[in-house]
Design a protein around this motif. Structure first.
Motif, PDB file in Angstrom:
ATOM      1  N   HIS A 217       1.433  34.233   4.896  1.00 39.79           N
ATOM      2  CA  HIS A 217       1.012  34.775   6.188  1.00 39.79           C
ATOM      3  C   HIS A 217       0.145  33.792   6.971  1.00 39.79           C
ATOM      4  O   HIS A 217       0.045  33.894   8.202  1.00 39.79           O
ATOM      5  CB  HIS A 217       0.273  36.096   6.007  1.00 39.79           C
ATOM      6  CG  HIS A 217      -1.094  35.979   5.425  1.00 39.79           C
ATOM      7  ND1 HIS A 217      -2.188  35.593   6.163  1.00 39.79           N
ATOM      8  CD2 HIS A 217      -1.554  36.200   4.166  1.00 39.79           C
ATOM      9  CE1 HIS A 217      -3.269  35.591   5.389  1.00 39.79           C
ATOM     10  NE2 HIS A 217      -2.910  35.946   4.176  1.00 39.79           N
ATOM     11  N   LEU A 220       1.992  32.237   9.693  1.00 41.25           N
ATOM     12  CA  LEU A 220       2.305  33.004  10.896  1.00 41.25           C
ATOM     13  C   LEU A 220       1.507  32.486  12.082  1.00 41.25           C
ATOM     14  O   LEU A 220       2.039  32.288  13.177  1.00 41.25           O
ATOM     15  CB  LEU A 220       2.002  34.492  10.685  1.00 41.25           C
ATOM     16  CG  LEU A 220       2.812  35.228   9.624  1.00 41.25           C
ATOM     17  CD1 LEU A 220       2.361  36.677   9.549  1.00 41.25           C
ATOM     18  CD2 LEU A 220       4.297  35.139   9.910  1.00 41.25           C
ATOM     19  N   CYS A 283       3.190  41.563  12.334  1.00 42.75           N
ATOM     20  CA  CYS A 283       4.527  41.012  12.561  1.00 42.75           C
ATOM     21  C   CYS A 283       5.290  41.843  13.591  1.00 42.75           C
ATOM     22  O   CYS A 283       5.999  41.295  14.454  1.00 42.75           O
ATOM     23  CB  CYS A 283       5.295  40.970  11.244  1.00 42.75           C
ATOM     24  SG  CYS A 283       4.724  39.721  10.075  1.00 42.75           S
ATOM     25  N   ALA A 350       6.194  28.296   2.938  1.00 36.50           N
ATOM     26  CA  ALA A 350       5.937  28.973   4.210  1.00 36.50           C
ATOM     27  C   ALA A 350       6.627  28.311   5.402  1.00 36.50           C
ATOM     28  O   ALA A 350       7.236  29.018   6.228  1.00 36.50           O
ATOM     29  CB  ALA A 350       4.434  29.088   4.457  1.00 36.50           C
ATOM     30  N   VAL A 353      10.415  29.303   5.360  1.00 38.84           N
ATOM     31  CA  VAL A 353      10.649  30.744   5.467  1.00 38.84           C
ATOM     32  C   VAL A 353      10.183  31.276   6.818  1.00 38.84           C
ATOM     33  O   VAL A 353      10.906  32.005   7.509  1.00 38.84           O
ATOM     34  CB  VAL A 353       9.935  31.490   4.319  1.00 38.84           C
ATOM     35  CG1 VAL A 353      10.037  33.005   4.507  1.00 38.84           C
ATOM     36  CG2 VAL A 353      10.523  31.086   2.974  1.00 38.84           C
ATOM     37  N   ILE A 354       8.965  30.901   7.214  1.00 32.51           N
ATOM     38  CA  ILE A 354       8.381  31.442   8.434  1.00 32.51           C
ATOM     39  C   ILE A 354       9.164  31.004   9.671  1.00 32.51           C
ATOM     40  O   ILE A 354       9.501  31.817  10.548  1.00 32.51           O
ATOM     41  CB  ILE A 354       6.909  31.011   8.561  1.00 32.51           C
ATOM     42  CG1 ILE A 354       6.065  31.612   7.431  1.00 32.51           C
ATOM     43  CG2 ILE A 354       6.347  31.405   9.919  1.00 32.51           C
ATOM     44  CD1 ILE A 354       5.954  33.097   7.447  1.00 32.51           C
ATOM     45  N   LEU A 357      12.857  32.586   9.771  1.00 31.59           N
ATOM     46  CA  LEU A 357      12.931  34.010  10.099  1.00 31.59           C
ATOM     47  C   LEU A 357      12.332  34.308  11.465  1.00 31.59           C
ATOM     48  O   LEU A 357      13.000  34.848  12.349  1.00 31.59           O
ATOM     49  CB  LEU A 357      12.229  34.825   9.005  1.00 31.59           C
ATOM     50  CG  LEU A 357      12.906  34.829   7.628  1.00 31.59           C
ATOM     51  CD1 LEU A 357      12.105  35.659   6.645  1.00 31.59           C
ATOM     52  CD2 LEU A 357      14.334  35.351   7.724  1.00 31.59           C
ATOM     53  N   ALA A 358      11.042  33.977  11.653  1.00 33.21           N
ATOM     54  CA  ALA A 358      10.351  34.383  12.878  1.00 33.21           C
ATOM     55  C   ALA A 358      10.888  33.671  14.103  1.00 33.21           C
ATOM     56  O   ALA A 358      11.145  34.295  15.143  1.00 33.21           O
ATOM     57  CB  ALA A 358       8.854  34.139  12.739  1.00 33.21           C
ATOM     58  N   GLY A 365      13.866  38.818  12.496  1.00 31.24           N
ATOM     59  CA  GLY A 365      13.180  37.986  11.508  1.00 31.24           C
ATOM     60  C   GLY A 365      11.730  38.385  11.336  1.00 31.24           C
ATOM     61  O   GLY A 365      11.212  38.433  10.210  1.00 31.24           O
ATOM     62  N   TRP A 366      11.032  38.656  12.458  1.00 28.06           N
ATOM     63  CA  TRP A 366       9.647  39.123  12.377  1.00 28.06           C
ATOM     64  C   TRP A 366       9.568  40.423  11.577  1.00 28.06           C
ATOM     65  O   TRP A 366       8.672  40.595  10.728  1.00 28.06           O
ATOM     66  CB  TRP A 366       9.086  39.354  13.781  1.00 28.06           C
ATOM     67  CG  TRP A 366       8.575  38.136  14.481  1.00 28.06           C
ATOM     68  CD1 TRP A 366       9.132  37.517  15.561  1.00 28.06           C
ATOM     69  CD2 TRP A 366       7.395  37.387  14.164  1.00 28.06           C
ATOM     70  NE1 TRP A 366       8.375  36.439  15.937  1.00 28.06           N
ATOM     71  CE2 TRP A 366       7.301  36.341  15.104  1.00 28.06           C
ATOM     72  CE3 TRP A 366       6.412  37.503  13.180  1.00 28.06           C
ATOM     73  CZ2 TRP A 366       6.272  35.402  15.090  1.00 28.06           C
ATOM     74  CZ3 TRP A 366       5.373  36.581  13.157  1.00 28.06           C
ATOM     75  CH2 TRP A 366       5.305  35.546  14.104  1.00 28.06           C
ATOM     76  N   LEU A 369      10.035  39.764   7.920  1.00 32.10           N
ATOM     77  CA  LEU A 369       8.807  39.208   7.359  1.00 32.10           C
ATOM     78  C   LEU A 369       7.772  40.308   7.124  1.00 32.10           C
ATOM     79  O   LEU A 369       7.108  40.341   6.079  1.00 32.10           O
ATOM     80  CB  LEU A 369       8.231  38.148   8.304  1.00 32.10           C
ATOM     81  CG  LEU A 369       8.803  36.751   8.222  1.00 32.10           C
ATOM     82  CD1 LEU A 369       8.227  35.876   9.345  1.00 32.10           C
ATOM     83  CD2 LEU A 369       8.492  36.114   6.870  1.00 32.10           C
ATOM     84  N   LEU A 372       8.590  42.134   4.075  1.00 26.22           N
ATOM     85  CA  LEU A 372       8.289  41.325   2.889  1.00 26.22           C
ATOM     86  C   LEU A 372       6.804  41.405   2.540  1.00 26.22           C
ATOM     87  O   LEU A 372       6.439  41.618   1.369  1.00 26.22           O
ATOM     88  CB  LEU A 372       8.700  39.876   3.143  1.00 26.22           C
ATOM     89  CG  LEU A 372       8.321  38.859   2.051  1.00 26.22           C
ATOM     90  CD1 LEU A 372       8.999  39.214   0.730  1.00 26.22           C
ATOM     91  CD2 LEU A 372       8.697  37.445   2.479  1.00 26.22           C
TER      92      LEU A 372
END
Length: 402
Positions: A217, A220, A283, A350, A353-354, A357-358, A365-366, A369, A372
C-alpha cells in the motif's frame, strides 16, 4: 507527547538518518554523473534488494549474539563508508559491489534496531516507542527532502556529491549519538536446536508474508497516485504534493495515538484488519476520482489520502506489536530481521502490481487492489492466533480472542 522510558537516546539517531536519505538523488547521480543506464541502475537495485532480503535474518541473529548496540553502530559506520564510496563509483561493477555491501549494512541495521528497542524498552512500551520513533523520523525525512531538493535542482556533479557526503555525515552522527546508549548484553544462543529459528517458524513466516504484501500500500501514494492523477483525473498536479503532505502530517501527529492497544497480539490483529478495511476504502475513493469534475476529483483524492494514511498508521502499529509479541526473548534481532524480509518483499513487487492494476486497468484495477488489501488484513488475525498457539511454553504470549 509523553516519551516512553528508554526512547530519548534512540529517537535521536533516526531523524538524522532520515535527513540525508535521498534515493532519488543517488539514482540521478548514477545516471547523470556516473553515466550508468537506467536499466543498469534498475538491475543493481534489484540485486541489492535480493541481497538485503537474504541477509536480514542472519544479520538479526548476529545482533542477538553479539549485542544490538554494537551491531547497530557497526552497521551505521559501514553505511557511512558505503555511501561515501558512491563518489568513487565509475562503472556498473563498482556500483554493484558498493550496493551489495550497503544492502548487508542495511540488513544488519534492521535487525539490530529491533533488538535494541526490545532490550532497552519495557515490553509494554515497545510498540509505543516504535510509533514515537516513526513520528520523529518523518519530521527528519521532511527536512531531508527539502535539503535534497536544492541539490537536485542544481543537477550538477558537485551538487550530487554534496548530498551524498551529507548523507554520509548523518550516518556518522547517528553512530556517535548511539554511543550515549548503554551497551546491551548479548543473548546466549540455545544449547540445542537450529540457530535461525525464525526461518523455521511457519506461522511467523505466514504473518511476515501477509504483512509484506500489505506493505504494497505504500506504493499507492508514492507510485500509483502521481501517475493516476496525471493521466486519469482532471485534478491539478499540485494535489500530488497535497496528498503527500496529508500523509506526513498525519503520521507525525497521530502515529503514537494509533498504536494504542496494539501492544497485545489480539489488539494488533484487529488493527491489521482495520488497516485492510480503510485502505480498501481509499482505493475505492481513488478509483472514483477518475474522470470526475475537478472539484469532486480533488475532494475524492484528499479523502482517499486520509483513509490511506489511517490504514498506514494501523498497519505499522500492528506489525510492530505482532513481530515483538511473537519473538522469543533471546531472538528478537533475528525475528525483527525476518519481519523486515516481508517489507522488502512488498517493496519489490509493489511497483509491478500497483502500476499494472491501478494505472493499467483503471477503476477495476483500483477496486481489485482494494479487495486484495481487505483480504490480507482479514487473514492476519487468524494467522496471529495460530502463531500464538504454536509458541513454546516459555515464550508463549497470553492467547486472546481476536
Amino acid at each position: 507527547m509523553a516519551v516512553p522510558r528508554g526512547t530519548a537516546t534512540l529517537s535521536l539517531f533516526l531523524p538524522c538518518r532520515g535527513c540525508g536519505r535521498g534515493r532519488a538523488g543517488k539514482t540521478l547521480f548514477l545516471t547523470r554523473s556516473v553515466g550508468l543506464s537506467v536499466a543498469q541502475v534498475g538491475l543493481g537495485l534489484t540485486v541489492t534488494a535480493l541481497v538485503g532480503l537474504v541477509a536480514s535474518t542472519p544479520m538479526g541473529y548476529l545482533a542477538d549474539r553479539h549485542g544490538p548496540r554494537g551491531m547497530q553502530i557497526g552497521a551505521l559506520l559501514a553505511s557511512a563508508a558505503c555511501t561515501a564510496a558512491l563518489v568513487a563509483v565509475r562503472s556498473f561493477a563498482t556500483f554493484l559491489v558498493v550496493g551489495v555491501l550497503m544492502a548487508v549494512a542495511d540488513a544488519a541495521s534492521r535487525g539490530a534496531r529491533g533488538a535494541l528497542i526490545a532490550g532497552a524498552v519495557p515490553a509494554d512500551q515497545r510498540v509505543r516507542t516504535r510509533a514515537y520513533l516513526r513520528a520523529v523520523t518523518n519530521v527528519g525525512i521532511s527536512v531531508g527532502a527539502v535539503i535534497a531538493g536544492v541539490g537536485l535542482a542544481a543537477d550538477t556533479r558537485t551538487g550530487y556529491v554534496v548530498l551524498i557526503l551529507l548523507d554520509c555525515a548523518t550516518y556518522l552522527l547517528a553512530a556517535a549519538i548511539l554511543l550515549r546508549l548503554a551497551p546491551l548484553p548479548p543473548m546466549p544462543a540455545p544449547a540445542h536446536g537450529p540457530r535461525l529459528i525464525a526461518l523455521r517458524d511457519r506461522s511467523f513466516l505466514a504473518f511476515t508474508v501477509l504483512d509484506g504484501l500489505m506493505s504494497m500500500h505504500f506504493g499507492l501514494l508514492n507510485i500509483a497516485l502521481p501517475l493516476w492523477i496525471a493521466l486519469h483525473t482532471t485534478a491539478p498536479r499540485w494535489i500530488i504534493s497535497a496528498c503527500m503532505l496529508v500523509n506526513t502530517v498525519i503520521v507525525v501527529l497521530f502515529q503514537v495515538r494509533a498504536s494504542r492497544g496494539t501492544g497485545e497480539l489480539a489488539g494488533a490483529g484487529r488493527a491489521a484488519r482495520r488497516a485492510g478495511v480503510v485502505i480498501a476504502v481509499a482505493c475505492a475513493l481513488f478509483a472514483a476520482s477518475g474522470g470526475a469534475p475537478t472539484p469532486v476529483a480533488v475532494a475524492l483524492l484528499l479523502a482517499g489520502s486520509l483513509m490511506h494514511v489511517l490504514g498506514e498508521l494501523w498497519h505499522a502499529a500492528a506489525g510492530w506489536g505482532i513481530s515483538f509479541g511473537l519473538a522469543p526473548a533471546h531472538a528478537q534481532g533475528q525475528y525483527q530481521g525476518a519481519h523486515g524480509m516481508g517489507m522488502q518483499l512488498g517493496g519489490m513487487v509493489a511497483p509491478v502490481v500497483i502500476t499494472s492494476l491501478a494505472v493499467g486497468w483503471g477503476m477495476p484495477g483500483w477496486l481489485l487492489l482494494g479487495g486484495l488489501f481487505l483480504l490480507l488484513g482479514a487473514l492476519v488475525p487468524p494467522v496471529v492466533k495460530w502463531a500464538a498457539r504454536s509458541r513454546p511454553a516459555e515464550v508463549a504470549p497470553e492467547p486472546a480472542a481476536v
